[in-house]
Design an enzyme around this catalytic site. Structure first.
Site, PDB file in Angstrom:
ATOM      1  N   GLU A  21      -6.436   4.181  -5.875  1.00  0.00           N
ATOM      2  CA  GLU A  21      -7.723   4.398  -5.216  1.00  0.00           C
ATOM      3  C   GLU A  21      -8.223   5.768  -5.651  1.00  0.00           C
ATOM      4  OE1 GLU A  21      -9.772   4.744  -0.776  1.00  0.00           O
ATOM      5  OE2 GLU A  21      -7.798   5.567  -1.159  1.00  0.00           O
ATOM      6  N   ASP A  42       0.864  -1.174   0.000  1.00  0.00           N
ATOM      7  CA  ASP A  42       0.000   0.000   0.000  1.00  0.00           C
ATOM      8  C   ASP A  42       0.905   1.230   0.000  1.00  0.00           C
ATOM      9  OD1 ASP A  42      -2.334   1.638   0.390  1.00  0.00           O
ATOM     10  OD2 ASP A  42      -3.248  -0.056   1.436  1.00  0.00           O
ATOM     11  N   HIS A  66     -11.192  -2.562   3.208  1.00  0.00           N
ATOM     12  CA  HIS A  66     -11.118  -2.248   4.636  1.00  0.00           C
ATOM     13  C   HIS A  66     -11.876  -0.977   5.017  1.00  0.00           C
ATOM     14  CE1 HIS A  66      -8.262   0.243   2.633  1.00  0.00           C
ATOM     15  NE2 HIS A  66      -8.110   0.981   3.718  1.00  0.00           N
ATOM     16  N   ASP A  67     -12.396  -0.257   4.032  1.00  0.00           N
ATOM     17  CA  ASP A  67     -13.156   0.960   4.317  1.00  0.00           C
ATOM     18  C   ASP A  67     -14.660   0.744   4.156  1.00  0.00           C
ATOM     19  OD1 ASP A  67     -10.791   2.463   4.626  1.00  0.00           O
ATOM     20  OD2 ASP A  67     -10.715   2.924   2.480  1.00  0.00           O
ATOM     21  N   ASP A  83      -2.906   4.770  -2.434  1.00  0.00           N
ATOM     22  CA  ASP A  83      -3.933   5.357  -1.574  1.00  0.00           C
ATOM     23  C   ASP A  83      -4.346   6.754  -2.055  1.00  0.00           C
ATOM     24  OD1 ASP A  83      -5.254   5.014   1.145  1.00  0.00           O
ATOM     25  OD2 ASP A  83      -4.222   6.906   1.502  1.00  0.00           O
TER      26      ASP A  83
HETATM   27  C1  GLC Z   1      -7.816   5.666   1.885  1.00  0.00           C
HETATM   28  C2  GLC Z   1      -7.707   4.461   2.768  1.00  0.00           C
HETATM   29  C3  GLC Z   1      -8.332   4.775   4.092  1.00  0.00           C
HETATM   30  C4  GLC Z   1      -7.580   5.937   4.695  1.00  0.00           C
HETATM   31  C5  GLC Z   1      -7.502   7.119   3.740  1.00  0.00           C
HETATM   32  C6  GLC Z   1      -6.473   8.107   4.187  1.00  0.00           C
HETATM   33  O1  GLC Z   1      -9.126   5.993   1.610  1.00  0.00           O
HETATM   34  O2  GLC Z   1      -8.283   3.342   2.138  1.00  0.00           O
HETATM   35  O3  GLC Z   1      -8.360   3.660   4.936  1.00  0.00           O
HETATM   36  O4  GLC Z   1      -8.211   6.344   5.862  1.00  0.00           O
HETATM   37  O5  GLC Z   1      -7.134   6.726   2.454  1.00  0.00           O
HETATM   38  O6  GLC Z   1      -5.195   7.574   4.038  1.00  0.00           O
END
Ligand code: GLC
Ligand code: CA
Length: 544
Positions: free
Chosen positions: A240, A98, A314-315, A198
């Site tokens: 993402e 990640d 995980h979110d 991310d």
């Molecule tokens: C992404 C991650 C999340 C995190 C955010 C800030 O959305 O998946 O878990 O809180 O970024 O890093």
């Protein structure tokens, strides 16, 4: 290794804190993952996306990194990390790291230096603004609070699009960029299989113009990142990107542009929230909308990009609780329906830990049970704004991130085999029914549907990546599509509801071969589907 290996791969996401504890401290760790690699091999996965394991004060459970080249001692050591890469490699599994490079932790050395003075060379690694009076520089928000944090000793504000412990990096600073590239190459040289990037669509931000996602410099920056780092290795990259439309996704993932392999887009994920509101503002899912969204992405990225396919991460809440049915009667049936629907789509599938055994949401009755910073902040913010406690808890139970973060359920022993100590977040009490051991002992469990679907995808790669069309069923709850390449066709039909449904296809399935079916009966050609019934069939030749 074929350059496009990731197009025919299944990727499994591990949230290390909750996967497997190996040393009895209640926290999952790298050695725990090594112990469980055979489970992943058996399922058929080709790569693991590892949520962050770097040094971190854990304000956002590792998404706040204080040292990119150190392992958080809770998870182990760099030697353990090297061993994980090696052990995974023995099983032909790659490790995807990640990459959180929109921001660091406020504990990162760079930020600590940046706080010292405006002349410090690291100061400009972050984004600072001054303000003549005590008003904030502007109205940018991090969730429900200002995105600017005042530092009295400097009389300046720094930008943080997430918590104030996650200051945003300044991608306009050439030294900062070089430091990040160097760090990325450090990881690539370890032989990892790639990166998940991310919130990468934020790095081209223009805070003065209130632009966060999809800023003007975003694609040039990603192209540069590619050319300086991972573009020179045979790895997969997945961004993402909450703000991606199909047009934008093509900019990232069209191979000619040399940016990323693919992105996670969230259009389907946003379908059960009220328009223009936050994810907490709930709305029922319309299956037809879902079908239209998937179909749009399938068609638009064909030949010009690549899809990432997922229900969970995980979110996000657990998909069976969200869009299936987590009652004892329908949990596995609805889970299989959701999987069958998704797995004949073109793209790379991602399985989130526990999805393969149908883990479900965890219901809380008090905020003290919540670890997740996002849910906690929302809770107190909405209480202040006058929402009722019940309403807020309902939002958290439906959408909160902890739903996905309760420990992995392995077996019938105490704490589901996750740990011998007190787990950092409680184990779901349903673990006696839902666990890997039980799933493996049952020939027709959801686990075997996932295993079979992964294999089916590999054996039917050309058809699954062939043409795509929606099939009209005359019933809004029955979703169907066809994939075809030359004379070979796969037809997928699913009942997205708990009710018996009538439907009609313009196609006769009499001479088809069943690929997968979630009921233990013959596919019924009478145009009736049981609750959550789903199947895929193959038709060869011209008999359509
Ligand atoms: C992404 C991650 C999340 C995190 C955010 C800030 O959305 O998946 O878990 O809180 O970024 O890093
Ligand atoms: Ca541990």
């Amino acid at each position: 290794m074929n350059k496009n290996w990731w197009k025919n791969a299944a990727i499994y996401q591990i949230y290390p804190r909750s996967f497997q504890d190996s040393n009895g401290d209640g926290i999952g760790d790298l050695n725990g993952i090594i112990q469980r690699l055979d489970h992943l091999k058996y399922l058929g996965v080709d790569a693991i996306w590892l949520s962050p394991v770097y040094e971190s004060p854990n304000i956002d459970n590792g998404y706040d990194i204080s040292d990119y080249q150190k392992i958080n001692p809770e998870y182990g050591t760099m030697e353990d990390m090297d061993r994980l890469i090696e052990e995974a490699d023995k099983r032909s599994i790659k490790i995807i790291m990640d990459l959180v490079i929109n921001h660091t932790s406020s504990q990162h050395f760079w930020f600590q230096e940046a706080l010292k003075s405006k002349d410090n060379p690291y100061h400009d690694y972050y984004i600072w603004r001054t303000s003549a009076d005590s008003n904030l520089p502007n109205s940018l928000m991090a969730d429900s609070a200002s995105a600017w944090e005042y530092v009295p000793s400097l009389d300046e504000y720094y930008l943080h699009l997430h918590s104030k412990e996650q200051p945003d990096l300044n991608w306009k600073n050439p030294e900062m960029k070089k430091a990040i590239w160097k760090m990325i190459i450090y990881w690539l040289e370890k032989g990892i299989g790639g990166f998940r990037l991310d919130v990468i669509d934020l790095i081209g931000k223009e805070p003065d113009k209130l632009i966060t996602k999809n800023g003007p410099e975003l694609h040039p920056l990603i192209h540069e990142l590619n050319q300086e780092t991972f573009g020179n290795y045979n790895v997969v990259t997945v961004g993402e990107t909450w703000g991606a439309t199909p047009e934008i996704a093509k900019l990232y993932s069209n191979p000619e542009r040399k940016e990323l392999s693919m992105v996670f887009q969230f259009e389907h994920i946003n379908l059960d929230k009220q328009a223009g509101k936050r994810k907490w503002d709930l709305k029922a899912l319309d299956p037809q909308k879902l079908h239209q969204v998937f179909s749009k992405w399938q068609r638009q990225l064909k030949n010009e990009g690549w899809n990432a396919l997922f229900w969970n991460n995980h979110d996000l809440p657990r998909i069976i609780s969200r869009w299936g049915d987590d009652s004892r009667q329908y949990r596995e049936l609805s889970g299989k329906m959701l999987a069958i629907y998704l797995y004949f789509m073109s793209g790379t599938p991602y399985i989130y830990q526990g999805e393969e055994i149908g883990m479900t949401n965890y219901e809380i009755s008090d905020i003290s049970e919540v670890n997740d910073i996002e849910s906690r902040q929302m809770y107190y913010d909405r209480l202040d704004k006058g929402y009722s406690k019940e309403e807020i808890l309902q939002s958290i139970n439906t959408k909160g991130r902890d739903n996905a973060r309760h420990p992995m359920q392995w077996d019938l022993s105490t704490n589901a085999g996750f740990t011998t100590a007190t787990p950092w977040l409680v184990v779901h009490p349903n673990y006696k029914d839902i666990n890997v051991e039980t799933a493996l002992a049952k020939q027709n469990s959801l686990f075997f549907t996932y295993k079979e679907l992964i294999e089916l995808r590999k054996n039917n790669y050309d058809i699954i990546n062939g043409e795509y069309e929606i099939l009209n069923t005359g019933n809004p709850d029955v979703l169907a599509y066809i994939r075809y390449k030359e004379n070979e066709k796969i037809i997928v039909v699913v009942n997205f509801s708990k009710q018996l449904q009538q439907y009609s296809l313009q196609i006769n399935l009499n001479h088809s071969k069943c690929l997968i079916h979630n009921y233990n009966t013959k596919i019924n050609n009478s145009n009736e589907l049981q609750a959550y019934e789903a199947f895929a069939v193959k038709v060869s030749g011209n008999n359509l």
